[in-house]
Design a protein around this motif. Structure first.
Motif, short mmCIF file in Angstrom:
data_model
loop_
_atom_site.label_atom_id
_atom_site.label_comp_id
_atom_site.label_asym_id
_atom_site.label_seq_id
_atom_site.Cartn_x
_atom_site.Cartn_y
_atom_site.Cartn_z
N SER A 146 41.48 44.38 35.99
CA SER A 146 40.75 45.45 36.48
C SER A 146 40.35 44.99 37.44
CB SER A 146 38.98 44.38 35.63
OG SER A 146 38.37 45.04 34.38
N ARG A 147 39.55 45.81 38.76
CA ARG A 147 39.66 46.07 39.73
C ARG A 147 38.93 44.69 40.29
NH1 ARG A 147 39.17 50.95 43.08
NH2 ARG A 147 36.91 50.51 42.61
N LEU A 148 38.87 43.77 41.40
CA LEU A 148 38.66 42.83 41.96
C LEU A 148 37.89 43.78 43.06
CD1 LEU A 148 41.19 40.70 43.39
CD2 LEU A 148 39.76 39.96 41.48
N GLN A 149 36.34 43.07 42.30
CA GLN A 149 35.07 43.23 43.16
C GLN A 149 34.64 42.60 44.78
OE1 GLN A 149 33.91 46.56 43.05
NE2 GLN A 149 34.87 47.09 41.12
N VAL A 150 36.13 42.95 45.67
CA VAL A 150 36.05 42.91 47.04
C VAL A 150 35.04 43.01 48.08
CG1 VAL A 150 37.28 42.14 49.24
CG2 VAL A 150 38.76 41.94 46.69
N HIS A 151 34.26 41.38 48.57
CA HIS A 151 32.95 41.84 49.29
C HIS A 151 33.13 40.74 50.93
CE1 HIS A 151 30.74 43.79 46.01
NE2 HIS A 151 30.91 42.44 45.63
N ASP A 152 32.74 40.43 51.80
CA ASP A 152 32.69 40.00 53.02
C ASP A 152 34.30 38.96 53.08
OD1 ASP A 152 31.30 41.89 54.04
OD2 ASP A 152 29.30 40.60 53.87
N ARG A 153 33.84 38.35 51.91
CA ARG A 153 34.48 37.17 51.95
C ARG A 153 34.78 36.97 50.10
NH1 ARG A 153 31.21 32.71 54.40
NH2 ARG A 153 30.89 32.97 56.23
N PHE A 154 35.79 36.18 49.94
CA PHE A 154 36.14 36.21 48.82
C PHE A 154 37.64 35.80 48.88
CE2 PHE A 154 39.23 39.76 50.72
CZ PHE A 154 40.73 39.88 50.32
N SER A 155 38.16 34.81 48.31
CA SER A 155 39.04 33.98 47.31
C SER A 155 40.08 34.30 46.07
CB SER A 155 39.07 32.92 47.78
OG SER A 155 37.67 32.15 46.52
N VAL A 156 40.77 34.31 46.63
CA VAL A 156 42.29 34.17 45.09
C VAL A 156 42.95 33.41 45.05
CG1 VAL A 156 43.73 35.75 43.96
CG2 VAL A 156 42.30 36.36 44.89
N THR A 157 43.04 32.56 43.95
CA THR A 157 43.79 30.73 43.38
C THR A 157 45.12 31.59 43.27
OG1 THR A 157 42.45 30.00 44.42
CG2 THR A 157 43.97 28.37 43.29
N LEU A 215 57.17 41.85 44.34
CA LEU A 215 55.62 41.74 44.37
C LEU A 215 54.67 40.65 43.49
CD1 LEU A 215 53.27 43.30 44.72
CD2 LEU A 215 53.50 44.97 43.46
N ILE A 216 53.43 40.13 43.70
CA ILE A 216 52.78 38.54 42.93
C ILE A 216 51.79 39.85 42.25
CG2 ILE A 216 51.78 36.90 43.03
CD1 ILE A 216 55.12 36.21 43.75
N LEU A 217 50.95 40.33 43.59
CA LEU A 217 49.43 40.59 43.18
C LEU A 217 49.14 41.69 44.03
CD1 LEU A 217 46.44 40.57 42.52
CD2 LEU A 217 45.99 38.86 44.79
N TYR A 218 48.53 43.02 43.61
CA TYR A 218 48.65 44.22 44.45
C TYR A 218 47.34 44.21 44.29
CZ TYR A 218 48.02 48.82 45.88
OH TYR A 218 47.60 50.57 46.76
N ASN A 219 45.98 45.02 44.47
CA ASN A 219 44.34 45.47 44.42
C ASN A 219 44.13 47.02 45.34
OD1 ASN A 219 42.35 44.86 42.76
ND2 ASN A 219 41.49 44.90 45.36
N GLY A 220 44.03 47.98 44.73
CA GLY A 220 43.67 48.49 44.87
C GLY A 220 42.24 48.90 45.37
N GLY A 221 41.60 49.14 46.37
CA GLY A 221 40.75 50.00 46.99
C GLY A 221 40.05 51.21 46.85
N THR A 222 39.30 50.95 47.49
CA THR A 222 38.73 53.19 48.02
C THR A 222 39.60 54.03 48.58
OG1 THR A 222 36.13 52.34 47.26
CG2 THR A 222 37.08 54.63 48.42
N GLY A 223 39.91 55.18 48.87
CA GLY A 223 40.80 55.84 49.16
C GLY A 223 42.13 54.99 49.29
N GLN A 224 42.39 54.97 50.58
CA GLN A 224 44.00 53.61 50.48
C GLN A 224 43.13 52.35 51.22
OE1 GLN A 224 46.10 56.09 54.03
NE2 GLN A 224 46.24 57.69 52.58
#
Length: 239
Positions: free
Chosen positions: A189-200, A211-220
């Protein structure tokens, strides 16, 4: 499950037991955290059994078993506190409601012979049950404000023996995923990224790029982590 910390000639360091605390983390439901042995067959053991924490106290004239917590083998750090006040024993884990028991005699009258953490190195006569060694991580084994892991690390005194390894608090990889070809991938599922986030994450590969990780957001909008010629790059476009 066979590594340990052992303290002998304990009376040179502490005369009596008032407070014990210990932090631990494991995915195994069963294992011995520590065993404290005194003279006159007195013994105290803290152990996990089916994810529940048990404290057994055996004196010459009395024995008690206290239990706290459940599913403590969830790979999360837990802290146990044990207090001895005259004949009263109190135990709690992670600020939950404490449990208490009353002994017939004061535990302060113990003459302590040895303390063993993680694994018992010898079999004691008339021992009521044996427990497998602890597999996981421990921190801050403190008895009466004396931090025995730090004392062992600093090589203080000749009465502390340790076979366990001192390591950093790395993340434990419980269920690794293997990508066997360049065409392999995993969709989440797409990550819901806010002002602060961390990925381990932890990775191991013999490839130099990928490619290790790709997360697409709104638009580009997007962010990605990629390996290129052996170097990790964090790439992003937040508009």
């Amino acid at each position: 499950g066979s590594q340990f910390l052992k303290v002998t000639k304990v009376t040179e360091l502490i005369n009596q037991i008032d407070d014990i605390s210990l932090r631990f983390r494991t995915v195994h439901p069963t294992g011995l955290l520590f065993s404290i042995t005194g003279h006159m067959r007195n013994r105290m053991k803290l152990y996990l059994d089916e994810g529940v924490l048990f404290l057994s106290v055996d004196l010459s004239s009395d024995s008690k078993i206290l239990s706290v917590g459940h599913k403590l083998n969830n790979n999360i750090w837990h802290t146990v506190f044990i207090k001895f006040r005259m004949r009263t024993i109190e135990m709690t884990v992670d600020q939950e409601r404490s449990v208490t028991e009353q002994m017939h005699e004061s535990i302060k009258q113990w003459s302590i012979a040895s303390m063993e953490v993680g694994h018992v190195t010898q079999t004691y006569k008339n021992s009521k049950g044996q427990h497998s060694g602890f597999i996981g991580s421990m921190q801050d084994f403190i008895v009466n404000e004396k931090e025995f892991f730090q004392m062992a690390k600093a090589d203080v005194g000749n009465n502390i023996e340790i076979s366990a390894d001192f390591i950093s608090d790395d993340y434990y990889v419980e269920k690794p995923v293997a990508f066997t070809s360049a065409d392999s991938y995993l969709i989440l599922s797409r990550l819901q990224v806010h002002d602060r986030f961390s990925v381990t994450l932890k990775l191991k590969t013999t490839e130099s790029s990928g490619l290790i990780l790709y997360n697409g957001g709104t638009g580009q909008d997007f962010f990605a982590v990629e390996l290129f010629h052996g170097f990790l790059f964090y790439v992003y476009d937040m508009g």
